[in-house]
Design a protein around this motif. Structure first.
Motif, PDB file in Angstrom:
ATOM      1  N   LEU A 288       0.830  -1.208   0.000  1.00 41.16           N
ATOM      2  CA  LEU A 288       0.000   0.000   0.000  1.00 41.16           C
ATOM      3  C   LEU A 288       0.863   1.257   0.000  1.00 41.16           C
ATOM      4  O   LEU A 288       0.486   2.273  -0.598  1.00 41.16           O
ATOM      5  CB  LEU A 288      -0.937  -0.007   1.207  1.00 41.16           C
ATOM      6  CG  LEU A 288      -2.016  -1.105   1.200  1.00 41.16           C
ATOM      7  CD1 LEU A 288      -2.915  -0.977   2.424  1.00 41.16           C
ATOM      8  CD2 LEU A 288      -2.843  -1.043  -0.083  1.00 41.16           C
ATOM      9  N   ALA A 289       2.022   1.181   0.648  1.00 47.13           N
ATOM     10  CA  ALA A 289       2.935   2.325   0.630  1.00 47.13           C
ATOM     11  C   ALA A 289       3.453   2.567  -0.782  1.00 47.13           C
ATOM     12  O   ALA A 289       3.579   3.718  -1.228  1.00 47.13           O
ATOM     13  CB  ALA A 289       4.087   2.099   1.597  1.00 47.13           C
ATOM     14  N   GLU A 290       3.758   1.494  -1.504  1.00 51.02           N
ATOM     15  CA  GLU A 290       4.221   1.637  -2.886  1.00 51.02           C
ATOM     16  C   GLU A 290       3.128   2.220  -3.785  1.00 51.02           C
ATOM     17  O   GLU A 290       3.425   2.839  -4.798  1.00 51.02           O
ATOM     18  CB  GLU A 290       4.673   0.284  -3.418  1.00 51.02           C
ATOM     19  CG  GLU A 290       5.983  -0.223  -2.809  1.00 51.02           C
ATOM     20  CD  GLU A 290       6.403  -1.556  -3.403  1.00 51.02           C
ATOM     21  OE1 GLU A 290       5.705  -2.035  -4.332  1.00 51.02           O
ATOM     22  OE2 GLU A 290       7.427  -2.107  -2.946  1.00 51.02           O
ATOM     23  N   ARG A 291       1.876   2.034  -3.408  1.00 52.55           N
ATOM     24  CA  ARG A 291       0.764   2.583  -4.188  1.00 52.55           C
ATOM     25  C   ARG A 291       0.465   4.040  -3.810  1.00 52.55           C
ATOM     26  O   ARG A 291      -0.492   4.620  -4.306  1.00 52.55           O
ATOM     27  CB  ARG A 291      -0.484   1.734  -3.981  1.00 52.55           C
ATOM     28  CG  ARG A 291      -0.334   0.294  -4.487  1.00 52.55           C
ATOM     29  CD  ARG A 291      -1.599  -0.511  -4.225  1.00 52.55           C
ATOM     30  NE  ARG A 291      -1.430  -1.914  -4.572  1.00 52.55           N
ATOM     31  CZ  ARG A 291      -2.380  -2.846  -4.438  1.00 52.55           C
ATOM     32  NH1 ARG A 291      -3.586  -2.485  -3.991  1.00 52.55           N
ATOM     33  NH2 ARG A 291      -2.145  -4.106  -4.757  1.00 52.55           N
ATOM     34  N   GLY A 292       1.272   4.604  -2.908  1.00 52.04           N
ATOM     35  CA  GLY A 292       1.126   6.004  -2.560  1.00 52.04           C
ATOM     36  C   GLY A 292       0.329   6.281  -1.311  1.00 52.04           C
ATOM     37  O   GLY A 292       0.089   7.448  -0.972  1.00 52.04           O
ATOM     38  N   GLU A 293      -0.084   5.238  -0.591  1.00 55.00           N
ATOM     39  CA  GLU A 293      -0.837   5.435   0.641  1.00 55.00           C
ATOM     40  C   GLU A 293       0.088   5.922   1.755  1.00 55.00           C
ATOM     41  O   GLU A 293       1.210   5.448   1.895  1.00 55.00           O
ATOM     42  CB  GLU A 293      -1.508   4.124   1.069  1.00 55.00           C
ATOM     43  CG  GLU A 293      -2.561   3.607   0.108  1.00 55.00           C
ATOM     44  CD  GLU A 293      -3.893   4.311   0.281  1.00 55.00           C
ATOM     45  OE1 GLU A 293      -4.014   5.129   1.220  1.00 55.00           O
ATOM     46  OE2 GLU A 293      -4.803   4.059  -0.529  1.00 55.00           O
ATOM     47  N   ARG A 294      -0.401   6.849   2.559  1.00 56.76           N
ATOM     48  CA  ARG A 294       0.365   7.351   3.703  1.00 56.76           C
ATOM     49  C   ARG A 294       0.218   6.385   4.880  1.00 56.76           C
ATOM     50  O   ARG A 294      -0.789   5.659   4.980  1.00 56.76           O
ATOM     51  CB  ARG A 294      -0.107   8.751   4.094  1.00 56.76           C
ATOM     52  CG  ARG A 294       0.093   9.792   2.979  1.00 56.76           C
ATOM     53  CD  ARG A 294      -0.390  11.166   3.422  1.00 56.76           C
ATOM     54  NE  ARG A 294       0.363  11.649   4.572  1.00 56.76           N
ATOM     55  CZ  ARG A 294       1.551  12.245   4.494  1.00 56.76           C
ATOM     56  NH1 ARG A 294       2.121  12.426   3.302  1.00 56.76           N
ATOM     57  NH2 ARG A 294       2.169  12.656   5.578  1.00 56.76           N
ATOM     58  N   PRO A 295       1.191   6.372   5.789  1.00 51.33           N
ATOM     59  CA  PRO A 295       1.141   5.436   6.926  1.00 51.33           C
ATOM     60  C   PRO A 295      -0.155   5.529   7.716  1.00 51.33           C
ATOM     61  O   PRO A 295      -0.698   4.500   8.144  1.00 51.33           O
ATOM     62  CB  PRO A 295       2.349   5.848   7.771  1.00 51.33           C
ATOM     63  CG  PRO A 295       3.302   6.457   6.791  1.00 51.33           C
ATOM     64  CD  PRO A 295       2.457   7.142   5.776  1.00 51.33           C
ATOM     65  N   GLU A 296      -0.667   6.758   7.925  1.00 58.04           N
ATOM     66  CA  GLU A 296      -1.898   6.905   8.694  1.00 58.04           C
ATOM     67  C   GLU A 296      -3.082   6.259   7.970  1.00 58.04           C
ATOM     68  O   GLU A 296      -3.925   5.579   8.587  1.00 58.04           O
ATOM     69  CB  GLU A 296      -2.207   8.387   8.941  1.00 58.04           C
ATOM     70  CG  GLU A 296      -1.152   9.133   9.741  1.00 58.04           C
ATOM     71  CD  GLU A 296       0.030   9.584   8.875  1.00 58.04           C
ATOM     72  OE1 GLU A 296      -0.024   9.363   7.632  1.00 58.04           O
ATOM     73  OE2 GLU A 296       1.000  10.125   9.437  1.00 58.04           O
ATOM     74  N   ALA A 297      -3.128   6.442   6.668  1.00 55.30           N
ATOM     75  CA  ALA A 297      -4.215   5.865   5.877  1.00 55.30           C
ATOM     76  C   ALA A 297      -4.112   4.336   5.854  1.00 55.30           C
ATOM     77  O   ALA A 297      -5.135   3.633   5.894  1.00 55.30           O
ATOM     78  CB  ALA A 297      -4.187   6.422   4.451  1.00 55.30           C
ATOM     79  N   ILE A 298      -2.882   3.823   5.802  1.00 57.11           N
ATOM     80  CA  ILE A 298      -2.679   2.372   5.806  1.00 57.11           C
ATOM     81  C   ILE A 298      -3.156   1.783   7.124  1.00 57.11           C
ATOM     82  O   ILE A 298      -3.833   0.747   7.162  1.00 57.11           O
ATOM     83  CB  ILE A 298      -1.198   2.035   5.562  1.00 57.11           C
ATOM     84  CG1 ILE A 298      -0.779   2.464   4.155  1.00 57.11           C
ATOM     85  CG2 ILE A 298      -0.943   0.547   5.764  1.00 57.11           C
ATOM     86  CD1 ILE A 298       0.697   2.296   3.868  1.00 57.11           C
ATOM     87  N   ALA A 299      -2.807   2.453   8.232  1.00 60.78           N
ATOM     88  CA  ALA A 299      -3.234   1.979   9.546  1.00 60.78           C
ATOM     89  C   ALA A 299      -4.762   1.962   9.655  1.00 60.78           C
ATOM     90  O   ALA A 299      -5.358   1.014  10.193  1.00 60.78           O
ATOM     91  CB  ALA A 299      -2.632   2.850  10.642  1.00 60.78           C
ATOM     92  N   GLU A 300      -5.409   2.999   9.137  1.00 59.44           N
ATOM     93  CA  GLU A 300      -6.865   3.050   9.170  1.00 59.44           C
ATOM     94  C   GLU A 300      -7.476   1.941   8.311  1.00 59.44           C
ATOM     95  O   GLU A 300      -8.479   1.321   8.688  1.00 59.44           O
ATOM     96  CB  GLU A 300      -7.346   4.416   8.682  1.00 59.44           C
ATOM     97  CG  GLU A 300      -7.020   5.569   9.627  1.00 59.44           C
ATOM     98  CD  GLU A 300      -7.462   6.915   9.075  1.00 59.44           C
ATOM     99  OE1 GLU A 300      -8.090   6.919   7.978  1.00 59.44           O
ATOM    100  OE2 GLU A 300      -7.181   7.948   9.715  1.00 59.44           O
ATOM    101  N   ARG A 301      -6.863   1.707   7.162  1.00 62.99           N
ATOM    102  CA  ARG A 301      -7.364   0.661   6.258  1.00 62.99           C
ATOM    103  C   ARG A 301      -7.239  -0.717   6.910  1.00 62.99           C
ATOM    104  O   ARG A 301      -8.167  -1.528   6.848  1.00 62.99           O
ATOM    105  CB  ARG A 301      -6.551   0.693   4.955  1.00 62.99           C
ATOM    106  CG  ARG A 301      -7.123  -0.183   3.849  1.00 62.99           C
ATOM    107  CD  ARG A 301      -8.165   0.571   3.075  1.00 62.99           C
ATOM    108  NE  ARG A 301      -8.562  -0.186   1.902  1.00 62.99           N
ATOM    109  CZ  ARG A 301      -9.643  -0.970   1.840  1.00 62.99           C
ATOM    110  NH1 ARG A 301     -10.429  -1.085   2.887  1.00 62.99           N
ATOM    111  NH2 ARG A 301      -9.944  -1.610   0.739  1.00 62.99           N
ATOM    112  N   ARG A 302      -6.128  -0.967   7.551  1.00 68.31           N
ATOM    113  CA  ARG A 302      -5.919  -2.270   8.193  1.00 68.31           C
ATOM    114  C   ARG A 302      -6.878  -2.464   9.359  1.00 68.31           C
ATOM    115  O   ARG A 302      -7.293  -3.597   9.648  1.00 68.31           O
ATOM    116  CB  ARG A 302      -4.474  -2.400   8.674  1.00 68.31           C
ATOM    117  CG  ARG A 302      -3.445  -2.483   7.556  1.00 68.31           C
ATOM    118  CD  ARG A 302      -2.051  -2.670   8.125  1.00 68.31           C
ATOM    119  NE  ARG A 302      -1.946  -3.925   8.855  1.00 68.31           N
ATOM    120  CZ  ARG A 302      -1.225  -4.088   9.962  1.00 68.31           C
ATOM    121  NH1 ARG A 302      -0.568  -3.067  10.485  1.00 68.31           N
ATOM    122  NH2 ARG A 302      -1.182  -5.258  10.563  1.00 68.31           N
ATOM    123  N   ALA A 303      -7.231  -1.353  10.034  1.00 67.09           N
ATOM    124  CA  ALA A 303      -8.139  -1.454  11.184  1.00 67.09           C
ATOM    125  C   ALA A 303      -9.540  -1.881  10.772  1.00 67.09           C
ATOM    126  O   ALA A 303     -10.328  -2.349  11.610  1.00 67.09           O
ATOM    127  CB  ALA A 303      -8.189  -0.123  11.917  1.00 67.09           C
TER     128      ALA A 303
END
Length: 416
Positions: A288-303
């Motif tokens: 997801l980081a390689e797709r341009g997602e920010r760490p905060e957005a990734i954490a929210e998505r995983r939650a």
């Protein structure tokens, strides 16, 4: 022979030898390379006098301070090493033979490459201390019996059915995360069932089915490799080429049910992906980081997901296949859950290779060695050797029948 070759330290040749023997691009993969590297390192330590014995100083003269070189090697050195393998390391006789062969193969390569003038390791005096090989491979004799195969497949089938029913009968107002947990449990149970059925009935080698971290070509079967309608599966065989393996009827339904529940986003997904949470968490974050997602957005998505595997499915973040070691861990867990009491010198569970050998037993007894050899992807000669006990038993029955016939004639001489 050039003096330069004779004065070369032994370990200077190791990497080049291992590259020649390795698999994959650059020769840096394969089980043989890994095992040979381990034994060459053991040999180098022994040759330098570093293997721990108080009365052993190595093969270099005591008044010389340098590393062992090829000039120090002769048949007496390999004779001493054969004696060391058979005694100091406390190995079984077949293991001694196997480990010595790694060193002997390296010695032969060194002759071809100009490091040595003769294959000292193959001389009779060098091999004299080796124990006789009884033809058995350590730990490779377990075979699932028909009772064990039926009990294990019945156990995983019941677990999968219960997990799928628990998931598909959830009330509509079930919390989304609870529904995801139920789906995850069903996926894991159906994956385990499909794996057990494939190992139990196809006789495919576990190394052909799953990922081998030491061989990049063995990345594990993908859905694109399976043809459930035709009952076949493409696997990378031990003979280093792709070939079709049979999927018999008992395997089809578990695979179909599992695929329907998983609904892989592409055909390139592994049939048996890892469920390791740490691996999947790292995979999802990196992808997801390689797709341009920010760490905060990734954490929210995983939650939003009970497990990262479910997020990976939705985002088509393809995980790696489980490894051959992973399959052994799964079989250990399932054998324990099913209550098996396995009496085997090496495995206290139903090991993956036991499924292949057990199926070999069935095929040889039912259809003979020729058909079994084709199904097992082995030569008929090797199958006859591996399952020689079956022919021995059949010949024993013939002998018993002959003796009974003779005894019957002796008891009734009037019938002669």
């Amino acid at each position: 022979m050039p003096d330069r070759a004779l004065s070369t330290p032994l370990d200077d040749s190791f990497e080049r030898y291992l590259q020649d023997k390795g698999k994959g691009r650059g020769g840096d993969g394969g089980n043989y390379r890994r095992n040979a590297a381990r034994e060459l390192e053991q040999f180098a330590e022994w040759a330098a006098g570093d293997h721990g014995a108080d009365d052993w100083t190595g093969i270099v003269p005591e008044d010389v301070d340098r590393e062992p070189t090829f000039d120090d090697l002769d048949e007496r050195v390999f004779r001493e090493y054969a004696r060391h393998l058979g005694g100091d390391r406390g190995l079984k006789q077949n293991t001694v033979q196997t480990y010595y062969r790694y060193i002997s193969a390296w010695c032969g390569w060194c002759v071809n490459e100009g490091y040595l003038e003769a294959h000292y390791a193959q001389r009779a005096s060098a091999m004299a201390p080796l124990p006789e090989d009884d033809g058995r491979k350590p730990g490779d004799q377990q075979a699932w019996t028909s009772e064990q195969r039926h009990a294990l497949t019945r156990h995983v089938d019941e677990r999968a059915r219960d997990a799928v029913e628990a998931y598909t009968t959830l009330p509509e107002d079930t919390d989304p995360l609870d529904k995801q947990r139920a789906r995850y449990a069903a996926l894991k149970a159906t994956r385990d069932r499909a794996l057990v059925f494939v190992l139990a009935y196809t006789a495919v080698r576990v190394g052909e089915l799953l990922r081998d971290p030491n061989d990049p070509r063995r990345r594990g079967v993908r859905w694109e490799d399976l043809s459930l309608d035709d009952g076949s599966m493409d696997v990378y065989r031990k003979k280093q080429q792709w070939d079709a393996a049979s999927l018999p009827d008992p395997v089809i339904s578990p695979l179909q049910s599992y695929r329907q529940l998983m609904d892989p986003p592409t055909e390139r997904w592994p049939v048996f992906p890892t469920f390791d949470q740490r691996t999947l968490a790292e995979l999802v974050r990196e992808e997801l980081a390689e797709r341009g997602e920010r760490p905060e957005a990734i954490a929210e998505r995983r939650a939003e997901y009970a497990r990262d595997l479910l997020l990976a499915l939705d985002e088509d973040t393809r995980p790696p296949s489980i490894t051959t070691d992973g399959a052994r861990s799964i079989l250990q867990r399932l054998s324990e859950a099913a209550g098996f009491d396995i009496d085997h010198p090496k495995h206290d569970y139903l090991a993956p290779h036991g499924g292949r050998r057990g199926m070999g037993e069935v095929l040889v007894r039912a259809f003979g060695y020729t058909v079994a050899a084709r199904y097992l992807d082995n030569s008929e000669e090797m199958v006859r050797e591996r399952y020689s006990h079956i022919e021995a038993g059949e010949l024993g029955d013939v002998a018993t029948e002959a003796l009974n016939e003779i005894d019957s004639i002796s008891d009734h001489p009037e019938d002669r």
